[in-house]
Design an enzyme around this catalytic site. Structure first.
Site, PDB file in Angstrom:
ATOM      1  N   LEU A 240       0.831  -1.198   0.000  1.00 45.28           N
ATOM      2  CA  LEU A 240       0.000   0.000   0.000  1.00 45.28           C
ATOM      3  C   LEU A 240       0.868   1.251   0.000  1.00 45.28           C
ATOM      4  O   LEU A 240       0.383   2.349  -0.238  1.00 45.28           O
ATOM      5  CB  LEU A 240      -0.871  -0.020   1.259  1.00 45.28           C
ATOM      6  CG  LEU A 240      -2.250   0.617   1.196  1.00 45.28           C
ATOM      7  CD1 LEU A 240      -3.068   0.050   0.057  1.00 45.28           C
ATOM      8  CD2 LEU A 240      -2.979   0.410   2.510  1.00 45.28           C
ATOM      9  N   SER A 241       2.152   1.051   0.253  1.00 42.25           N
ATOM     10  CA  SER A 241       3.018   2.204   0.508  1.00 42.25           C
ATOM     11  C   SER A 241       2.902   3.286  -0.570  1.00 42.25           C
ATOM     12  O   SER A 241       2.840   4.457  -0.259  1.00 42.25           O
ATOM     13  CB  SER A 241       4.463   1.752   0.657  1.00 42.25           C
ATOM     14  OG  SER A 241       4.787   0.844  -0.366  1.00 42.25           O
ATOM     15  N   LYS A 242       2.822   2.863  -1.832  1.00 48.67           N
ATOM     16  CA  LYS A 242       2.778   3.879  -2.889  1.00 48.67           C
ATOM     17  C   LYS A 242       1.436   4.584  -2.938  1.00 48.67           C
ATOM     18  O   LYS A 242       1.336   5.706  -3.406  1.00 48.67           O
ATOM     19  CB  LYS A 242       3.053   3.231  -4.245  1.00 48.67           C
ATOM     20  CG  LYS A 242       4.486   2.792  -4.379  1.00 48.67           C
ATOM     21  CD  LYS A 242       4.939   2.741  -5.836  1.00 48.67           C
ATOM     22  CE  LYS A 242       6.320   2.149  -5.931  1.00 48.67           C
ATOM     23  NZ  LYS A 242       6.307   0.695  -5.585  1.00 48.67           N
ATOM     24  N   ARG A 243       0.401   3.888  -2.485  1.00 48.36           N
ATOM     25  CA  ARG A 243      -0.924   4.496  -2.581  1.00 48.36           C
ATOM     26  C   ARG A 243      -1.312   5.269  -1.329  1.00 48.36           C
ATOM     27  O   ARG A 243      -2.368   5.906  -1.289  1.00 48.36           O
ATOM     28  CB  ARG A 243      -1.968   3.418  -2.889  1.00 48.36           C
ATOM     29  CG  ARG A 243      -1.842   2.931  -4.330  1.00 48.36           C
ATOM     30  CD  ARG A 243      -2.915   1.931  -4.688  1.00 48.36           C
ATOM     31  NE  ARG A 243      -4.143   2.169  -3.958  1.00 48.36           N
ATOM     32  CZ  ARG A 243      -4.883   1.207  -3.415  1.00 48.36           C
ATOM     33  NH1 ARG A 243      -4.503  -0.028  -3.507  1.00 48.36           N
ATOM     34  NH2 ARG A 243      -5.990   1.495  -2.788  1.00 48.36           N
TER      35      ARG A 243
END
Ligand code: GLU
Length: 441
Positions: A240-243
Site C-alpha cells: 500500500l506504501s505507494k498508494r
C-alpha cells in the site's frame, strides 16, 4: 499510570497507516484511564513542516482522538545532548567517519560473501590521532551506539515472544555528522522521560525496538511494553506504501468518509474481533483489545468505509448533520423532512446536494411510450397542496381508481416521471419536497 504516545513526523499528511498507530495508542490510554501524548517528531529541520504539524492536529481533532499533551522533539534537543553525553561517558557511543559510498561498498562486499550487511565497527579501532585526521579531512563523524552482542528479547503485545540477535544489527547511528539527533535516540529519551508505558507502532519498527531496548537500558530507563501491528496492504495483498499518498485522512474526509466509520474499521481490522459499527467513542474504547491483533499483513479496502459511513449516517438525528444539510442548499424549514427522506438514500453527506437538486429542480422525466398517457392523466389528478406525508398515498389511490392500474405498473411510471430514476427514496417522503411539483399546483 498507562501513558502512550502517537509520534508522527510532520513530513506529510496522516494516512490510514498512521491512523492505525494513533488509534491503537489512543484506545489503550483511554481504556486504562491513562494519558495520551501527541509527540511531534520534528528533529529533521529540512523535512519537518509547520503546515503538517497543523494538519496532523486537525486530522486528529476531526477523528475525535484528543491528546492530553503535546510535545515537540525540536524543543528537547538539550535532553538528547545530555543523553548522548551519558552514552559517551559509559563507553557506548563512538564516532565513525565512513562516507555513504564507503558504507555501501562494505555492504556489497559482505553480501557478496553471503554475510549479513552489518556495520563492521572499523571505527572502534581508530586511534585519537586517526580520528583527528579524519575529522580535519571530512568534518565531524556520525555517532553510533555500541550494541551489546547478545540476544534482545521482549514479549510483544501483538507478535508474542520476539528475539533478535544484536550481532545481526548494525550499531545504530544516533547523531549525524552535522549534529542532528536522529529519531532512534530522541524517541528513547522521550519515552523514558515522559514515562511512556506502552508503545504500539508498525512492524517496520521491530529492529528499531531491539536497538532502542538496549539504549533505554544503557540510559537507565524503564522499557515500555511494545506491540507491533502488521502493515496494511491493499485488498489483493499488494503493497500500500505507494498508494498511501491518496489514502490520507484529508482525502477520505473529502470523499465523505465519517470518522466513526473509519475508527470502527481501524479498531478491528486485522484482529480476531469482527468489524462492528460503533457510534460513539466510549463503545470503541470498551471493545478494544490490542492482544487480539495478528501478525499477518492486514488487507485494507477503502471501499469498506462507505457502507459503514452510510450506516452511521442513518443513525444520526438532524441536529448532527444540520450544517451539511444547510450547505447542500436545503432551506431551514425543509431540513427535517429532507433529512428524513435522504438519510436512507445516501452513502456520504456529499450525496445530499444531489438529492436537494432533485427536490429543487426536478429531474428529466423518464417516461416510457406506453406510460405517456397514464402519466399525463395522473398529473391531472395530483391533489392541491400543501403536500404532506399523506399526499402520495391519496394521490396514487385516486390514480388507481381512475386508471385501474395497480402495483408496480402504477407506482414505477410515476416514480420515473418524477425522479428520472427507477430507484430512490420513499415517494411518500419525497413528494412533499419536490418543489417543482408543488409550484405547479
Ligand atoms: N516518528 C516515528 C515514525 O513516524 C515514530 C515511531 C515510533 O512510534 O516510535 O515512524
Amino acid at each position: 499510570m498507562t501513558t502512550t504516545r502517537f509520534a508522527p513526523s510532520p513530513t506529510g499528511y496522516i494516512h490510514v497507516g498512521n491512523l492505525r498507530t494513533a488509534l491503537m495508542n489512543y484506545l489503550i490510554a483511554r481504556k486504562a484511564g491513562g494519558t495520551f501524548i501527541l509527540r511531534i517528531d520534528d528533529t529533521d529541520p529540512e523535512r519537518s513542516k509547520e503546515e503538517y504539524v497543523d494538519a496532523i492536529k486537525q486530522d486528529l481533532e476531526w477523528l475525535g482522538l484528543h491528546w492530553d499533551r503535546i510535545e515537540r522533539q525540536s524543543e528537547r534537543l538539550d535532553r538528547y545532548a545530555a543523553a548522548a553525553d551519558k552514552l559517551r561517558e559509559i563507553g557506548r557511543f563512538y564516532e565513525a567517519f565512513e562516507t555513504p559510498t564507503e558504507l555501501d561498498l562494505k555492504r556489497k562486499k559482505q553480501l557478496n560473501m553471503g554475510k549479513p550487511p552489518v556495520y563492521d565497527r572499523a571505527a572502534l579501532n581508530l586511534s585519537d590521532a586517526e580520528k583527528e585526521a579524519l575529522r580535519a579531512e571530512r568534518g565531524n563523524g556520525v555517532w553510533r551506539f555500541k550494541l551489546d552482542h547478545e540476544r534482545i528479547e521482549w514479549k510483544d503485545g501483538i507478535l508474542g515472544d520476539v528475539s533478535i540477535d544484536a550481532a545481526s544489527v548494525s550499531d545504530p547511528v544516533l547523531i549525524r555528522g552535522d549534529g542532528q539527533v536522529l529519531y532512534t535516540l530522541a524517541s528513547v529519551v522521550d519515552d523514558t522521560e515522559m514515562g511512556v508505558t506502552d508503545v504500539v507502532r508498525g512492524a517496520d519498527h521491530v529492529t528499531n525496538t531491539a536497538t532502542q531496548i538496549q539504549i533505554i537500558k544503557a540510559l537507565g530507563g524503564n522499557v515500555p511494553n511494545f506491540a507491533h501491528h502488521s502493515l496494511l496492504t491493499g485488498p489483493q495483498g499488494e503493497a500500500l506504501s505507494k498508494r498511501l499518498g491518496t489514502l490520507s485522512l484529508r482525502d477520505l474526509r473529502e470523499q465523505g468518509v465519517q470518522p466513526m466509520a473509519l475508527l470502527s474499521l481501524m479498531a478491528r481490522l486485522g484482529s480476531s474481533d469482527p468489524v462492528e459499527l460503533r457510534t460513539d467513542m466510549a463503545e470503541l474504547i470498551e471493545g478494544f483489545d490490542v492482544t487480539r491483533f495478528g501478525a499477518a499483513p492486514t488487507k485494507f479496502d477503502v471501499q469498506d468505509l462507505f457502507p459503514l459511513t452510510a450506516r452511521y449516517l442513518q443513525t444520526l438525528p438532524l441536529e448532527e448533520v444540520a450544517d451539511a444539510v444547510a450547505e447542500a442548499g436545503v432551506p431551514a424549514e425543509l431540513a427535517e423532512p429532507f433529512w428524513n427522506m435522504a438519510r436512507e438514500n445516501i452513502t456520504t453527506l456529499n450525496d445530499l446536494k444531489g438529492w436537494w437538486e432533485l427536490c429543487r429542480d426536478g429531474a428529466e422525466p423518464l417516461i416510457d411510450d406506453e406510460d405517456r398517457e397514464f402519466v399525463a392523466q395522473a398529473m391531472e389528478l395530483l391533489p392541491d397542496g400543501p403536500f404532506d406525508g399523506e399526499t402520495w398515498g391519496k394521490w396514487t389511490a385516486a390514480v388507481k381508481e381512475a386508471t385501474g392500474r395497480k402495483g408496480k405498473g402504477l407506482f414505477m411510471p410515476l416514480r420515473k416521471a418524477l425522479t428520472g430514476m427507477e430507484r430512490g427514496p420513499e415517494m411518500a417522503a419525497l413528494l412533499p419536497l419536490l418543489q417543482v411539483i408543488r409550484a405547479r399546483k
